[in-house]
Design a protein around this motif. Sequence first.
Motif, mmCIF file in Angstrom:
data_model
loop_
_atom_site.group_PDB
_atom_site.id
_atom_site.type_symbol
_atom_site.label_atom_id
_atom_site.label_comp_id
_atom_site.label_asym_id
_atom_site.label_seq_id
_atom_site.Cartn_x
_atom_site.Cartn_y
_atom_site.Cartn_z
ATOM 1 N N LYS A 23 1.004 -1.275 -0.088
ATOM 2 C CA LYS A 23 0.022 0.030 0.008
ATOM 3 C C LYS A 23 0.980 1.276 0.008
ATOM 4 O O LYS A 23 1.776 1.252 0.721
ATOM 5 C CB LYS A 23 -0.781 -0.278 1.235
ATOM 6 C CG LYS A 23 -1.734 1.176 1.366
ATOM 7 C CD LYS A 23 -2.964 1.398 0.430
ATOM 8 C CE LYS A 23 -3.772 2.512 0.981
ATOM 9 N NZ LYS A 23 -3.346 4.006 0.690
ATOM 10 N N HIS A 24 0.734 2.274 -0.943
ATOM 11 C CA HIS A 24 1.424 3.411 -0.780
ATOM 12 C C HIS A 24 1.238 4.228 0.489
ATOM 13 O O HIS A 24 0.156 4.101 1.096
ATOM 14 C CB HIS A 24 0.972 4.314 -2.022
ATOM 15 C CG HIS A 24 1.756 5.444 -2.203
ATOM 16 N ND1 HIS A 24 1.879 6.636 -1.676
ATOM 17 C CD2 HIS A 24 2.792 5.413 -2.897
ATOM 18 C CE1 HIS A 24 2.719 7.387 -2.103
ATOM 19 N NE2 HIS A 24 3.499 6.631 -3.006
ATOM 20 N N CYS A 29 -3.588 3.582 -3.285
ATOM 21 C CA CYS A 29 -3.341 2.811 -4.394
ATOM 22 C C CYS A 29 -1.956 2.035 -3.933
ATOM 23 O O CYS A 29 -1.729 2.040 -2.887
ATOM 24 C CB CYS A 29 -2.493 3.708 -5.551
ATOM 25 S SG CYS A 29 -1.088 4.535 -5.337
ATOM 26 N N LEU A 30 -1.560 1.003 -4.552
ATOM 27 C CA LEU A 30 -0.543 0.124 -4.397
ATOM 28 C C LEU A 30 0.713 0.633 -5.267
ATOM 29 O O LEU A 30 0.574 1.364 -6.241
ATOM 30 C CB LEU A 30 -0.903 -1.280 -4.833
ATOM 31 C CG LEU A 30 -2.248 -1.812 -4.018
ATOM 32 C CD1 LEU A 30 -2.372 -3.155 -4.970
ATOM 33 C CD2 LEU A 30 -2.124 -1.865 -2.591
ATOM 34 N N SER A 90 -7.880 -4.844 -0.726
ATOM 35 C CA SER A 90 -9.110 -4.254 0.195
ATOM 36 C C SER A 90 -8.346 -2.799 0.514
ATOM 37 O O SER A 90 -9.202 -1.662 0.386
ATOM 38 C CB SER A 90 -9.363 -4.912 1.442
ATOM 39 O OG SER A 90 -10.086 -4.180 2.435
ATOM 40 N N LEU A 91 -7.023 -2.846 0.900
ATOM 41 C CA LEU A 91 -6.612 -1.471 1.367
ATOM 42 C C LEU A 91 -6.471 -0.424 0.154
ATOM 43 O O LEU A 91 -6.973 0.902 0.457
ATOM 44 C CB LEU A 91 -5.209 -1.750 1.691
ATOM 45 C CG LEU A 91 -4.979 -2.364 3.152
ATOM 46 C CD1 LEU A 91 -3.476 -2.615 3.134
ATOM 47 C CD2 LEU A 91 -5.085 -1.481 4.121
ATOM 48 N N ILE A 109 -0.158 1.358 -8.810
ATOM 49 C CA ILE A 109 -1.334 0.534 -9.414
ATOM 50 C C ILE A 109 -2.671 0.959 -8.615
ATOM 51 O O ILE A 109 -2.673 1.259 -7.399
ATOM 52 C CB ILE A 109 -1.469 -1.088 -8.814
ATOM 53 C CG1 ILE A 109 -0.093 -1.461 -9.255
ATOM 54 C CG2 ILE A 109 -2.564 -1.755 -9.647
ATOM 55 C CD1 ILE A 109 0.125 -3.336 -8.926
ATOM 56 N N TRP A 110 -3.522 1.523 -9.744
ATOM 57 C CA TRP A 110 -4.871 2.212 -9.056
ATOM 58 C C TRP A 110 -5.934 1.538 -9.637
ATOM 59 O O TRP A 110 -6.049 1.007 -10.526
ATOM 60 C CB TRP A 110 -4.789 3.664 -9.797
ATOM 61 C CG TRP A 110 -3.813 4.639 -9.507
ATOM 62 C CD1 TRP A 110 -2.225 4.694 -10.090
ATOM 63 C CD2 TRP A 110 -3.639 5.391 -8.501
ATOM 64 N NE1 TRP A 110 -1.710 5.708 -9.394
ATOM 65 C CE2 TRP A 110 -2.626 6.229 -8.457
ATOM 66 C CE3 TRP A 110 -4.733 5.972 -7.378
ATOM 67 C CZ2 TRP A 110 -2.064 7.214 -7.495
ATOM 68 C CZ3 TRP A 110 -4.482 7.089 -6.622
ATOM 69 C CH2 TRP A 110 -3.096 7.565 -6.546
#
Length: 143
Positions: A23-24, A29-30, A90-91, A109-110
């Motif tokens: 998680k960013h 986003c990731l 989920s996050l 990644i959005w």
Amino acid sequence: MLPPLFRKAVKESSEGRIVCLAKHERWNCLTGFGLSRKTELEEQIEREEDRAIRLDKEFDRDLRAMQLFGFVEVPFDDSGRFVMPDHLRSLAQVDDGLYFHGGGRFFTIWNPDQLAQMGEQWESAQAACANLVAEAEAKGRKK
């Protein structure tokens, strides 16, 4: 699925087919990156601790290490397919559609809806994402 350009960069960075996902810290986003970034993260902790000492600020090295090294190593196949861990889905509120953006040390990644809610400084990424979504929807209608 990792797009070809991201897949190539991660493969080279990981010397194999492993993508690191987390998680960013600030954005919904990731982040993704290759295994070679582990060394960078250790160096980042050192810099942050040195800065905290210079500024006479508290620094919790263990907490920061947990934050930076809290990523998941995910294998992917030759075509870039991987299984997104449920807790990361989920996050970042990831659904079916993903938008990959960035380069350099990491990529993001959005969920397209989450990216659309970002400010005007994201307009280029938002436009690219909206275009890809429209193309995918048009292909879906042609079936």
